[in-house]
Scaffold this motif. Sequence first.
Motif, short mmCIF file in Angstrom:
data_model
loop_
_atom_site.label_atom_id
_atom_site.label_comp_id
_atom_site.label_asym_id
_atom_site.label_seq_id
_atom_site.Cartn_x
_atom_site.Cartn_y
_atom_site.Cartn_z
N MET A 1 4.89 6.88 15.54
CA MET A 1 5.45 6.70 16.86
C MET A 1 4.75 8.18 17.65
SD MET A 1 8.74 6.03 19.09
CE MET A 1 8.79 4.32 18.45
N LEU A 2 3.92 8.08 18.79
CA LEU A 2 3.50 9.19 19.50
C LEU A 2 4.06 9.04 20.72
CD1 LEU A 2 -0.34 9.40 18.36
CD2 LEU A 2 1.69 10.70 17.29
N ARG A 3 4.67 10.12 21.13
CA ARG A 3 5.55 9.94 22.50
C ARG A 3 5.43 11.39 23.38
NH1 ARG A 3 11.73 8.83 22.00
NH2 ARG A 3 10.90 6.94 21.28
N ASN A 4 5.30 11.20 24.72
CA ASN A 4 5.39 12.17 25.57
C ASN A 4 6.32 11.81 26.79
OD1 ASN A 4 3.62 10.80 27.09
ND2 ASN A 4 2.06 12.23 26.76
N ARG A 5 6.17 12.47 27.91
CA ARG A 5 7.11 12.22 28.77
C ARG A 5 6.68 10.79 29.77
NH1 ARG A 5 8.65 17.93 31.82
NH2 ARG A 5 9.96 18.73 30.02
N SER A 6 5.39 10.85 29.68
CA SER A 6 4.98 9.55 30.38
C SER A 6 4.71 8.27 29.66
CB SER A 6 3.60 9.93 31.09
OG SER A 6 2.65 10.40 30.06
N SER A 7 4.49 8.46 28.48
CA SER A 7 3.83 7.16 27.52
C SER A 7 4.63 7.37 26.15
CB SER A 7 2.67 6.90 27.56
OG SER A 7 2.09 8.11 27.17
N CYS A 8 4.46 6.04 25.43
CA CYS A 8 4.53 6.21 24.09
C CYS A 8 3.93 5.23 23.58
CB CYS A 8 6.47 5.55 23.93
SG CYS A 8 6.82 5.49 22.16
N SER A 9 3.26 5.69 22.00
CA SER A 9 2.26 4.72 21.40
C SER A 9 2.97 4.56 20.08
CB SER A 9 1.03 5.40 21.44
OG SER A 9 0.09 5.10 20.47
N LYS A 10 2.95 3.49 19.49
CA LYS A 10 3.20 3.23 18.26
C LYS A 10 2.10 2.50 17.40
CE LYS A 10 8.00 1.59 19.58
NZ LYS A 10 9.05 0.50 19.42
N ILE A 11 2.02 3.16 16.11
CA ILE A 11 0.92 2.69 15.23
C ILE A 11 1.42 2.07 14.13
CG2 ILE A 11 -1.07 3.41 13.66
CD1 ILE A 11 -1.45 5.49 15.93
N SER A 12 1.30 1.08 13.59
CA SER A 12 1.98 0.32 12.21
C SER A 12 0.95 0.22 10.94
CB SER A 12 2.11 -1.13 12.52
OG SER A 12 0.97 -1.85 12.74
N MET A 13 1.47 0.72 10.01
CA MET A 13 0.84 0.88 8.60
C MET A 13 1.43 0.02 7.83
SD MET A 13 0.63 5.09 8.43
CE MET A 13 -0.15 6.16 9.95
N ARG A 14 0.69 -0.48 6.91
CA ARG A 14 1.05 -1.20 5.59
C ARG A 14 0.92 -0.43 4.33
NH1 ARG A 14 1.25 -6.75 4.82
NH2 ARG A 14 1.07 -7.43 2.71
N LEU A 15 2.15 -0.48 3.56
CA LEU A 15 2.34 0.18 2.29
C LEU A 15 2.39 -0.82 1.07
CD1 LEU A 15 2.94 2.80 0.87
CD2 LEU A 15 5.40 2.42 1.40
N ARG A 16 1.64 -0.24 0.19
CA ARG A 16 1.68 -1.14 -0.99
C ARG A 16 2.06 -0.45 -2.16
NH1 ARG A 16 -3.39 -4.22 -4.15
NH2 ARG A 16 -2.09 -5.27 -5.88
N VAL A 17 3.20 -0.74 -2.71
CA VAL A 17 3.75 -0.14 -3.98
C VAL A 17 3.18 -0.64 -5.11
CG1 VAL A 17 5.55 0.85 -5.15
CG2 VAL A 17 5.53 0.68 -2.57
N LEU A 18 2.19 0.33 -6.02
CA LEU A 18 1.85 -0.30 -7.48
C LEU A 18 2.66 0.02 -8.50
CD1 LEU A 18 -1.93 0.61 -6.60
CD2 LEU A 18 -0.65 -1.55 -6.33
N ARG A 19 2.88 -0.71 -9.61
CA ARG A 19 3.51 -0.42 -10.75
C ARG A 19 2.33 0.43 -11.60
NH1 ARG A 19 4.20 -5.92 -10.71
NH2 ARG A 19 2.85 -6.03 -12.22
N PRO A 20 2.77 1.44 -12.49
CA PRO A 20 1.99 2.19 -13.40
C PRO A 20 0.72 1.37 -14.07
CG PRO A 20 4.10 2.83 -13.71
CD PRO A 20 4.25 1.59 -12.79
N ASP A 21 1.20 0.05 -14.49
CA ASP A 21 -0.09 -0.80 -15.10
C ASP A 21 -0.97 -1.27 -14.37
OD1 ASP A 21 1.95 -2.24 -14.09
OD2 ASP A 21 2.02 -3.66 -15.77
N GLU A 22 -0.61 -1.10 -12.90
CA GLU A 22 -1.46 -1.76 -11.89
C GLU A 22 -2.61 -0.72 -11.46
OE1 GLU A 22 0.75 -5.55 -9.66
OE2 GLU A 22 1.18 -3.33 -9.04
N VAL A 23 -2.35 0.61 -11.78
CA VAL A 23 -3.11 1.44 -11.41
C VAL A 23 -4.31 1.56 -12.32
CG1 VAL A 23 -3.41 4.10 -10.77
CG2 VAL A 23 -1.35 2.95 -10.45
N ALA A 24 -5.73 1.86 -11.80
CA ALA A 24 -6.87 1.73 -12.50
C ALA A 24 -6.89 3.17 -13.46
CB ALA A 24 -7.93 1.93 -11.81
N ARG A 25 -7.42 3.06 -14.45
CA ARG A 25 -7.61 4.31 -15.63
C ARG A 25 -8.75 4.13 -16.16
NH1 ARG A 25 -3.03 4.29 -20.20
NH2 ARG A 25 -1.75 3.90 -18.14
N GLY A 26 -9.36 5.17 -16.23
CA GLY A 26 -10.62 5.51 -16.96
C GLY A 26 -11.08 5.14 -18.56
#
Length: 486
Positions: A1-26
């Motif tokens: 959320m970005l806010r000043n005296r005249s306005s307010c702006s909201k930005i939504s984000m999506r978070l994905r939580v991975l298990r260790p076995d789902e993370v790519a490895r070389g």
Amino acid sequence: MLRNRSSCSKISMRLRVLRPDEVARGSDCEPPVAMAPTHLNIGLQEGRGLDCPDYQDAAKMADSEPTVTWQHLCDVYPFWSGDRQQRGSRLQVHIMQDSYQGLYYCTVRFMKRGRQLNFTRSINVTAVYSKSVNKLPTIFHPAEEQIYTVKQGTEVRLVCKGLFPHLDSARDIWWTVDGKTLDKQPEHQRFSSHNRHVKYDYGDRTEESELVIKDFQSEDLKREFNCSVKNERGFATRRAQLQEEVSLPSLELGCGLGVTLVLMLLLFVVYHVFWLELLLLYRSWFGTDERHTDDKEYDVYISYARNSEDEQFVLSTLRDVLENELGYSVCLFDRDSLPGGTITDETLSFVARSRRLLVVVSPGYASQGSQALLELKAGIDGMALGGHLRVILIQYKPVRRKGWVRELRRARVALALVRWQGDKSKDLTSRFWKRLRVELPVRRVSRDGGGKDVALMRMMSQNSANSQTGLITDTTKDPQKVLNAA
């Protein structure tokens, strides 16, 4: 959320939580990493410390001091070399080497609210040349004395290569025409350039810039084309020297080359087919008559196997053609030797008084007794010692290699060999007689006196044979009678 005296702006984000076995490895020895690696350059033979990313954030939220474990590729600290040492959470590289390049993994473990947490980050370390070396950019193409050859009405490409030593700063390579960049040229549509990376060597980069000039004109020869390179340490420029290509008359040149090749091929074929005739023609024009340069009595001495088929060939064919058709003086031991003499002395004398020794080789000759071998040995010795006699082999019939006498086997490599091929060789225009004439002395018989010379030699040969029985005619006392008889 970005806010000043005249306005307010909201930005939504999506978070994905991975298990260790789902993370790519070389590979199996590389731990899972959820974030892209950071990059770090270290100068060769220099030292620098590696800090684990996000370690400070973990330290702020942890209940106690976090612990860090370092890993290089598949090796877990402590490493084998003492040039790298962990001090607290930092991995210190004291002396950077080429083998220390690659991915480094740091695993941070800490306690928060009684629960153990951990995360892993990676750092891609690259070895570069030390900062102490020269960092000025240089141009090594075009060279100072290099000249580009150009042709009017064509597309000309000028290539410039520059070396940029490793620096964490901007670099650039470009062309100018008469001191102006290409976008400022009145005819900018005729000029264009393309840059590309050529080589990477421990941080040093070689880059190339190609200038393309469409429809090159004669006025472009008067222009000044410069290539320039620049980084934060310095600047370099070099001028490309142009030279107009001299156009050759391609049609005339191609026709001339084609005619030359055809003539050479024709001459090669003519020489390959008629080399004997050409050699005989050359000898008839420029050859030296050996009768004017030595004191020999006979042109040819013939050595053959007596009392065999070879004797018939020598007397009826070889002697007849050499004396009566080609005008050579021939010596035959059985005909020209005087009665009562010693065979050895007479043989050596005849061979020494002859310019050529013809050896008729056949199975009968190879098994012949001392007379033929004495003639052969005398000829080979005269050829090897004084060089005043040449030995020529005439193969009348095929002889196996084992059937050759020892003297012939030793001297065969250096002796000329002419093969008799039966009926094919009877004609005077056959290859046998031409090849034999090449080995024999040069003879020039005039048309007017040639018949008399041959008749004279024939009569003298007949009288020499009759002298053994006392039948010499009175005509031998007067040469004029001999000519008249002829």
